[in-house]
Design a protein around this motif. Structure first.
Motif, mmCIF file in Angstrom:
data_model
loop_
_atom_site.group_PDB
_atom_site.id
_atom_site.type_symbol
_atom_site.label_atom_id
_atom_site.label_comp_id
_atom_site.label_asym_id
_atom_site.label_seq_id
_atom_site.Cartn_x
_atom_site.Cartn_y
_atom_site.Cartn_z
ATOM 1 N N GLU A 1 2.759 6.522 33.939
ATOM 2 C CA GLU A 1 2.358 5.512 34.866
ATOM 3 C C GLU A 1 0.735 4.839 34.617
ATOM 4 O O GLU A 1 0.538 3.619 35.008
ATOM 5 C CB GLU A 1 2.243 6.232 36.428
ATOM 6 N N GLU A 2 0.098 5.718 33.980
ATOM 7 C CA GLU A 2 -1.118 5.171 33.529
ATOM 8 C C GLU A 2 -1.521 4.858 32.130
ATOM 9 O O GLU A 2 -2.500 4.191 31.727
ATOM 10 C CB GLU A 2 -2.280 6.262 34.090
ATOM 11 N N ASN A 3 -0.677 5.393 31.205
ATOM 12 C CA ASN A 3 -1.040 5.349 29.822
ATOM 13 C C ASN A 3 0.097 4.720 29.016
ATOM 14 O O ASN A 3 0.119 4.672 27.988
ATOM 15 C CB ASN A 3 -1.290 6.672 29.288
ATOM 16 N N ALA B 1 1.053 10.904 34.701
ATOM 17 C CA ALA B 1 0.058 10.532 34.396
ATOM 18 C C ALA B 1 0.310 9.656 32.947
ATOM 19 O O ALA B 1 -0.335 8.703 32.624
ATOM 20 C CB ALA B 1 -1.235 11.179 34.182
ATOM 21 N N LYS C 1 -3.155 9.866 23.755
ATOM 22 C CA LYS C 1 -2.982 9.671 25.281
ATOM 23 C C LYS C 1 -2.874 11.223 25.837
ATOM 24 O O LYS C 1 -3.474 11.432 27.149
ATOM 25 C CB LYS C 1 -1.688 8.833 25.843
#
Length: 407
Positions: free
Chosen positions: A364-366, A361, A399
């Motif tokens: 890939e997302e942050n 996460a 994050k």
């Protein structure tokens, strides 16, 4: 059998039970190393190496690419059409002075530390699985990879507690298997960040039942306290090889320059065995610049800042404990921190499955990339977090908190 290229020495061998000629494979001892053109002559009209006498083909300017070419000017001024110096004595001497060893004959240069690791196995350990190396997991993965590539057996003695070396257990492994030729110790460890004491290393160097070589990987040594480097033992112990690099503290990972520091007999063996021109001219050019007094002072200043940032990051990461981030484990003597992600139920147990989800996460997302290390011995649920700039650390903390709240 004498080592080709090495002058005889009247210096007594220490420790007395070690004889390098019994460690090195016989076919390596008898090897006549490839003699390249630049071993003989470096100046004059050089018509001996089938080089391009007209020089390199990179022109000084391209339409629309002037900025790129401007960045290359210093490199383009090098003799890129000539093969590089095979010895790089000036760089070795600078390293010898920096690390306080007698001279360039104590220094070997490789294409990253990985070439040194591979060469040590190739010159010392006979393939086929009968002869072996010893590692202390969790540790740097390339020891095992190189062992497999070279068809060499691996004996593993896991670290204990806060990732300290179990000297007695290593000695037991040696007693049980006399075919162990190399011991690989990572200090500070990767991924543990733990520094191995000189006392522990000396105990293995002095162990009479081990006739092989102790290899200490010090890629992160500049981030540890002063006077902790095993290089201080090199002049005394013929059965010691210390690996270092310009990738970490010098910030030159892209140029791929690894270093071995050992007594001249082993250095000569590595030199006899390496590829003829293993260090490129651009790499040597940058390394030489990095080893000037001004650059070394700059390196030490940046290391000091990173060490301070490491302490600050540790403190701030502790604030994420209510979200299931455990206390740092290991020694914290490198430029990274090893943190366990815990189960969300509050049991305090490390959770590798959750850690892997957090890792993905974040990346890939942050846009925050750390390293998942939950599959390593003793590192269940762990993420390895490199110390970044102050701005990078702040983003990573923010994050991390966001991800831990939802996963």
């Amino acid at each position: 059998m004498p080592i080709l290229g090495l002058s005889p020495s009247s210096k007594p061998n220490h420790p007395p039970h070690f004889n390098i000629e019994k460690v090195i494979r016989p076919n390596i001892l008898s090897l006549h190393p490839y003699r390249c053109a630049r071993d003989d002559y470096k100046q004059g009209i050089l018509l001996d190496a089938n080089e391009n006498a007209f020089g390199h083909s990179i022109t000084r300017s391209f339409s629309g690419e002037e900025g790129v070419i401007a960045d290359l000017q210093t490199t383009l001024d090098l003799d890129l059409h000539r093969y590089p110096d095979p010895s790089h004595a000036d760089i070795k001497q600078r390293i010898a002075s920096l690390r306080n060893v007698p001279g360039a004959e104590y220094v070997f240069l490789g294409v990253g530390s990985d070439e040194v690791i591979d060469l040590l196995m190739r010159v010392c350990v006979v393939p086929g699985g009968g002869e072996k190396i010893l590692t202390t997991p969790p540790t740097y993965g390339m020891y095992a990879v190189c062992a497999q590539v070279n068809d060499v057996g691996v004996v593993k003695v896991p670290l204990e507690g806060r990732f300290s070396v179990r000297v007695d257990e290593v000695k037991k492994a040696i007693d049980a298997d006399p075919n162990i030729k190399l011991i690989f110790l990572c200090s500070p460890g990767n991924p543990t960040g733990t520094l191995i004491s000189l006392k522990s290393i000396k105990a293995l160097l002095d162990y009479e039942k081990f006739s092989g070589i102790v290899v200490v990987d010090e890629a992160y040594i500049d981030f540890a306290n002063e006077n902790t480097s095993t290089v201080s033992l090199v002049e005394e112990y013929a059965n010691l090889c210390v690996m270092q690099t310009v990738s970490k503290s010098f910030g030159l990972a892209a140029i791929r320059l690894g270093i071995a520091i050992a007594q001249p007999p082993l250095i000569q063996i590595l030199t006899n065995t390496k590829a003829p021109y293993n260090i490129s001219t651009p790499t040597a050019h940058l390394a030489r610049a990095a080893l000037t007094p001004t650059a070394v002072t700059s390196m030490r200043a940046k290391v000091s800042t990173l060490v301070q940032s490491r302490a600050a990051l540790l403190q701030k990461l502790a604030s994420l404990a209510p979200l299931g981030l455990g206390s740092a484990i290991g020694g914290n003597d490198a430029n990274f921190i090893l943190m366990p992600v815990l189960t969300k139920d509050g049991s305090g147990e490390p959770d590798s499955e959750r850690a892997q989800r957090v890792y993905k996460a974040l990346a890939e997302e942050n846009g925050v990339v750390v390293r998942y290390r939950g599959g390593e011995v003793g590192c269940q649920g762990c993420l390895r977090i490199t110390v970044g700039t102050e701005e990078e650390n702040e983003v990573a903390l923010s994050k991390m908190g966001e991800v831990l709240r939802v996963i």
